[in-house]
Scaffold this motif. Structure first.
Motif, PDB file in Angstrom:
ATOM      1  N   ARG A   1       1.095   2.096  11.911  1.00 36.95           N
ATOM      2  CA  ARG A   1       0.244   1.622  10.829  1.00 36.95           C
ATOM      3  C   ARG A   1       0.633   2.279   9.514  1.00 36.95           C
ATOM      4  O   ARG A   1       0.676   1.634   8.469  1.00 36.95           O
ATOM      5  N   LEU A   2       0.902   3.561   9.577  1.00 35.79           N
ATOM      6  CA  LEU A   2       1.326   4.278   8.377  1.00 35.79           C
ATOM      7  C   LEU A   2       2.608   3.670   7.828  1.00 35.79           C
ATOM      8  O   LEU A   2       2.790   3.527   6.621  1.00 35.79           O
ATOM      9  N   LEU A   3       3.476   3.311   8.739  1.00 36.05           N
ATOM     10  CA  LEU A   3       4.743   2.711   8.354  1.00 36.05           C
ATOM     11  C   LEU A   3       4.503   1.387   7.623  1.00 36.05           C
ATOM     12  O   LEU A   3       5.060   1.145   6.546  1.00 36.05           O
ATOM     13  N   SER A   4       3.672   0.553   8.187  1.00 32.46           N
ATOM     14  CA  SER A   4       3.362  -0.734   7.558  1.00 32.46           C
ATOM     15  C   SER A   4       2.723  -0.540   6.191  1.00 32.46           C
ATOM     16  O   SER A   4       3.106  -1.185   5.213  1.00 32.46           O
ATOM     17  N   LEU A   5       1.771   0.358   6.155  1.00 30.65           N
ATOM     18  CA  LEU A   5       1.046   0.607   4.916  1.00 30.65           C
ATOM     19  C   LEU A   5       1.979   1.139   3.830  1.00 30.65           C
ATOM     20  O   LEU A   5       1.958   0.665   2.685  1.00 30.65           O
ATOM     21  N   ALA A   6       2.781   2.112   4.203  1.00 24.47           N
ATOM     22  CA  ALA A   6       3.712   2.701   3.239  1.00 24.47           C
ATOM     23  C   ALA A   6       4.689   1.653   2.747  1.00 24.47           C
ATOM     24  O   ALA A   6       4.984   1.572   1.545  1.00 24.47           O
ATOM     25  N   ALA A   7       5.174   0.836   3.664  1.00 18.93           N
ATOM     26  CA  ALA A   7       6.125  -0.209   3.280  1.00 18.93           C
ATOM     27  C   ALA A   7       5.465  -1.225   2.358  1.00 18.93           C
ATOM     28  O   ALA A   7       6.081  -1.706   1.404  1.00 18.93           O
TER      29      ALA A   7
END
Lengths: 165, 165
Positions: free
Chosen positions: B31-37
DNA sequence: TACTAACGTTAGTCAGACGAACGAATGTGA
DNA sequence: TCACATTCGTTCGTCTGACTAACGTTAGTA
C-alpha cells in the motif's frame, strides 16, 4: 548504415519493463517507484482476484474490523477510497453478504455500514492472503531491508500527504 | 499514548490518503508503494504538463538521445511503453516537431524515429525539469536515504521484471 | 512457395485517481 | 425562524496507465 549503429546488438528486453533502456531513465527514482508499484499492484490484484476480492474490499473490511460500523464518508476518509468510488465497493461487498448497508436513524443522510459474520471470516482469510502476497512482493529483500523500505516510503507518503491536505 | 489511539476519536484525514486508517492497512508495504507512486506520479505529471510534456515524451527523447535513431518497436522495448501506446506518443512528438517519423528503407515494416534539433533542446530542458521534480518527490529524504531507496526499489523491479519476462 | 514472425496501427478493456453536480438531510448564524 | 452553507450518498464523466486482440504489410525461413 552510415556510422552510428542503433540497430546493432540490443540485448532485447525480457518484457515490458524498460529493463534495457537508457541508464538515465532507468535510475530515476520516480520511475523505479512507478515500476515497483506496478509489479506490486499486479501481484496483489491477481492474488486477490483469484479469491474473488479486490484491494478495496480488504481495505474496507480491515477498517470495519478495527473501528466498527461507519458511514461511507468515514470509510472513505479512513481507506483513502473516494466516496464516489466507494459506492460500488460497498455494493460488491453487500452482494457477497460481507457487509450490510442501512440508513442511519440518527442522521438520515448517512448509511451505516456494518460487517456481517461472513464478512469477519472473510477478512481473516484475506488478511492471511495479503500477508502471503506481501511476502511475494518483497521476496528479494531481507527483513531489515523490508523495514528500511517501509520506513522510507512512509516518510515519503507522510510528507506528500500533508502537503496537499 | 498521546495521540495515536484509534477507536473512538478519529482525527479526520486531511485528504484522500488514508492517513487515518487502520494501522494494519497503513503499514502494508504494497500500500505504501502504491501511495508513494501515486504522489510521485502526480507531482511529475503536473510538472511535465506545465511544460506541455508527459512522462513518455521524456522517456522517448532520453532513449533517442542516448542510443540514436530507432524503430518504434525498439523504442517500445527500451522505454517499456507498449508499442500500441507508442503510436500516439510519437504522434505528439512529431506534432511538436521534436522527432521525425520516416519509413525505414532497409526494412519497410519499420519507421525510423529521429530526434530533431528542437527535440534535443527540448530534452535538455525536460531533463533539468525532471531533476527538479525528482528532488521535490524525494524532499523528505537525505542523499544516503535516496540512494538506499533507489537500491531497494531496483532490487524489487529487477526481481519481478525477470519473473514474468 | 508456404509458413512464421515482426512491425505499425486501431480499437477496446480494466483499474485507479479524481472532479462536477445533484437531491436529500442537517447544521449554523442572523 | 429563515436563509445559507455543509455533509452525505450517488451518478456520470475524465484522464492516465497497463495491457490484449486483431489486421494488413513486410521480411525471414523451411
Amino acid at each position: 548504415m552510415s556510422s552510428s549503429e542503433p540497430g546493432t546488438a540490443p540485448p532485447a528486453a525480457p518484457r515490458m519493463d524498460g529493463r534495457t533502456g537508457p541508464a538515465r531513465l532507468q535510475g530515476l527514482p520516480t520511475r523505479l517507484l512507478s515500476l515497483a508499484a506496478t509489479h506490486s499492484d499486479r501481484l496483489v490484484n491477481e492474488g486477490l482476484a483469484a479469491a474473488d476480492a479486490r484491494k478495496w474490499h480488504y481495505a474496507v473490511l480491515a477498517t470495519l474490523e478495527e473501528s466498527g460500523p461507519a458511514s461511507q464518508a468515514e470509510l472513505s476518509r479512513r481507506t483513502g477510497i473516494y466516496r464516489s468510488d466507494l459506492v460500488s465497493v460497498i455494493n460488491e461487498l453487500t452482494d457477497r453478504g460481507l457487509v450490510e448497508r442501512a440508513p442511519d436513524p440518527a442522521d438520515r443522510r448517512r448509511n451505516v455500514i456494518t460487517m456481517t459474520e461472513r464478512g469477519r471470516a472473510r477478512f481473516a482469510r484475506l488478511d492471511t492472503l495479503i500477508t502471503e502476497l506481501e511476502d511475494e512482493v518483497l521476496a528479494p529483500l531481507g527483513p531489515a531491508e523490508r523495514d528500511q523500505l517501509a520506513r522510507l516510503l512512509t516518510r515519503l507518503v507522510d510528507h506528500h500527504a500533508r502537503r496537499d491536505g
